[in-house]
Write an enzyme that holds these catalytic residues in place. Structure first.
Site: not given
Length: 307
Positions: A25-27, A180
């Site tokens: 999820g590095a974007n 969640y």
């Protein structure tokens, strides 16, 4: 006067030259800030992202602040075990070792939808996808002294949270907050059980972190009214994604970190501030539930760990 460790910042990150870091999820958000900071300190950072176009934009942004950064892109869709396995195979081909695996990607308060494999989206992406990825990459980490698996949880692990073994995928009823909470509690239970299994090997450790109330894209799945309310109070309680990434970066790089520690912000009820070791809920330390969750996760993902 506050000590250096009271105000731990990116400047405290030791040189990361020669290290390979995989950040899911590095974007955007925390993942982007984590990848940037590691790259600026010399690591070869692999941006593992679902959307390659957004990943290329993230690469360009990091190169603006770190022109000589060693970066690469890896397609990874945590909502698909097929994609997780393909990514793990490609990472094995590209790298002889991995020093850091940052399990950062996540979704929050999604509608009642399933992953490609029929898992609840929040449980499937936040926990099972990362569980499978870690298991498939761990052989690249175990021979590496000082290697770390850092999994990002949330103080959501305290809110209506439990592991609902009788309905893990919420097939009977669905509540986004409960789902969640389960996923973020699972992140911590996974970390603690993984550390117990890693300890005899004396090389890799597992740690966890949470960003507090960071200003990221996670609230995009809230309903319109809830999102408007969140946007109104956000400036009062949230901190920047760069600050939110500090607990993750500390867990990943501080030489003083020990296996099984949990890092989060030190101020404002854990919502913001510089990172420190924090406590997790009593539920998260239930060893029997941790081990049961591990066994179920292996069955659901068909991934067996080498520890």
């Amino acid at each position: 006067m506050a000590s250096t460790t009271d105000r731990w910042t990116e400047q405290n990150i030791p040189a990361q030259d020669g290290r390979v870091a995989v950040v899911t999820g590095a974007n955007s958000g925390l993942g982007l800030e984590t990848a940037r900071a590691l790259a600026e300190h010399g690591a070869h950072v692999v941006l593992a992202v679902r959307n390659p176009d957004k990943g290329r934009q993230a690469l360009a942004r990091i190169r603006e602040s770190a022109p000589g950064a060693k970066l690469s892109l890896q397609r990874l869709d945590l909502a698909s075990l097929k994609s997780v396995r393909a990514a793990a195979d490609e990472l094995h081909t590209a790298h002889s070792k991995i020093d850091l695996l940052i399990n950062n990607a996540g979704v929050m308060y999604t509608p009642p939808v399933k992953t490609e494999d029929g898992f609840d989206m929040q449980f499937g992406v936040n926990h099972l996808g990362h569980f499978a990825l870690t298991g498939l990459l761990l052989d690249l980490m175990l021979p590496v002294p000082g290697s770390r698996v850092v999994t990002v949880s949330s103080f959501g692990h305290r809110i209506r949270a439990g592991i609902h073994f009788d309905d893990l995928q919420f097939d009977r009823s669905y509540n986004a907050v409960v789902a969640y909470g389960q996923a973020k509690l699972a992140n911590l239970m996974f970390t603690y059980e993984l550390q117990r299994r890693l300890a005899p090997h004396h090389s890799t450790i597992a740690a966890a972190a949470h960003p507090g109330a960071a200003d990221t894209e996670l609230n995009q799945n809230m309903s319109g009214l809830a999102r408007k309310g969140a946007e109104l109070v956000q400036p009062l309680f949230t901190q920047s994604a760069a600050m939110g990434a500090l607990p993750v970066l500390r867990a990943a790089t501080d030489p003083a970190v020990t296996g099984g520690q949990f890092y989060g912000p030190r101020g404002m009820g854990g919502t913001r501030g510089y990172p420190k070791v924090v406590a997790s809920s009593k539920k998260s330390h239930d060893t029997a539930v941790q081990q049961r969750l591990w066994a179920v996760s292996e069955q659901l993902t068909d991934v067996t760990f080498p520890v």
